[in-house]
Design a protein around this motif. Sequence first.
Motif, PDB file in Angstrom:
ATOM      1  N   TYR A  65      42.532  -4.069  47.623  1.00 27.67           N
ATOM      2  CA  TYR A  65      42.836  -4.939  48.758  1.00 27.67           C
ATOM      3  C   TYR A  65      42.688  -6.395  48.329  1.00 27.67           C
ATOM      4  CZ  TYR A  65      42.804  -6.470  53.657  1.00 27.67           C
ATOM      5  OH  TYR A  65      43.098  -7.059  54.856  1.00 27.67           O
ATOM      6  N   ARG A  67      42.814 -10.276  49.463  1.00 29.93           N
ATOM      7  CA  ARG A  67      42.636 -11.038  50.707  1.00 29.93           C
ATOM      8  C   ARG A  67      43.169 -12.468  50.637  1.00 29.93           C
ATOM      9  NH1 ARG A  67      37.555  -8.175  50.024  1.00 29.93           N
ATOM     10  NH2 ARG A  67      37.294  -6.723  51.748  1.00 29.93           N
ATOM     11  N   SER A  69      46.213 -13.943  51.075  1.00 33.90           N
ATOM     12  CA  SER A  69      47.128 -14.407  52.124  1.00 33.90           C
ATOM     13  C   SER A  69      47.493 -13.232  53.022  1.00 33.90           C
ATOM     14  CB  SER A  69      48.407 -14.995  51.502  1.00 33.90           C
ATOM     15  OG  SER A  69      49.147 -13.974  50.861  1.00 33.90           O
ATOM     16  N   PHE A  70      48.108 -13.536  54.144  1.00 36.30           N
ATOM     17  CA  PHE A  70      48.535 -12.483  55.065  1.00 36.30           C
ATOM     18  C   PHE A  70      49.521 -11.550  54.380  1.00 36.30           C
ATOM     19  CE2 PHE A  70      51.553 -10.847  58.213  1.00 36.30           C
ATOM     20  CZ  PHE A  70      50.686 -10.117  59.006  1.00 36.30           C
ATOM     21  N   PHE A  71      50.440 -12.108  53.607  1.00 35.43           N
ATOM     22  CA  PHE A  71      51.439 -11.304  52.898  1.00 35.43           C
ATOM     23  C   PHE A  71      50.771 -10.337  51.921  1.00 35.43           C
ATOM     24  CE2 PHE A  71      54.143 -10.657  49.162  1.00 35.43           C
ATOM     25  CZ  PHE A  71      55.187  -9.967  49.755  1.00 35.43           C
ATOM     26  N   ARG A  73      47.626  -9.281  51.904  1.00 35.36           N
ATOM     27  CA  ARG A  73      46.834  -8.298  52.652  1.00 35.36           C
ATOM     28  C   ARG A  73      47.720  -7.162  53.138  1.00 35.36           C
ATOM     29  NH1 ARG A  73      41.942 -10.879  55.844  1.00 35.36           N
ATOM     30  NH2 ARG A  73      41.587 -12.700  54.549  1.00 35.36           N
ATOM     31  N   THR A  74      48.857  -7.526  53.729  1.00 34.77           N
ATOM     32  CA  THR A  74      49.776  -6.521  54.256  1.00 34.77           C
ATOM     33  C   THR A  74      50.373  -5.677  53.132  1.00 34.77           C
ATOM     34  OG1 THR A  74      50.309  -8.028  56.072  1.00 34.77           O
ATOM     35  CG2 THR A  74      51.803  -6.175  55.715  1.00 34.77           C
ATOM     36  N   TRP A  77      47.712  -3.359  51.577  1.00 36.91           N
ATOM     37  CA  TRP A  77      47.358  -2.309  52.545  1.00 36.91           C
ATOM     38  C   TRP A  77      48.476  -1.271  52.605  1.00 36.91           C
ATOM     39  CZ3 TRP A  77      49.679  -0.522  56.977  1.00 36.91           C
ATOM     40  CH2 TRP A  77      48.933   0.381  57.724  1.00 36.91           C
TER      41      TRP A  77
END
Length: 99
Positions: A65, A67, A69-71, A73-74, A77
């Motif tokens: 995982y 962490r 940036s949002f991109f 993280r997504t 995941w």
Amino acid sequence: MEKKVKQKSAQDRVVLINQSTGYLMVDIVNAYARKYPDVILLAGSCNILARELDKSVKVHKIATYIRTSFFMRTLTWLIATLQIFSCCFGNIGTIELFM
């Protein structure tokens, strides 16, 4: 005289999933390893510090995982989710899921 080989059933196997494993998860996995003969840990990163996993635990790597940036993280995941489904219904074999 024939010896009967006991097949491993779903009750003998536990699969624990954690994308970012820390010392608390290591303690939980070790507790399951004392109770069940076949324990599998699906983990991205293992930050175990001073603790060690029980020797009987099988570790399968999945995406770590990230962490940043949002991109990321997504993305990490989503990749890990696909790897988890692949392991649970492919490589590891048929397992019973409970939630």
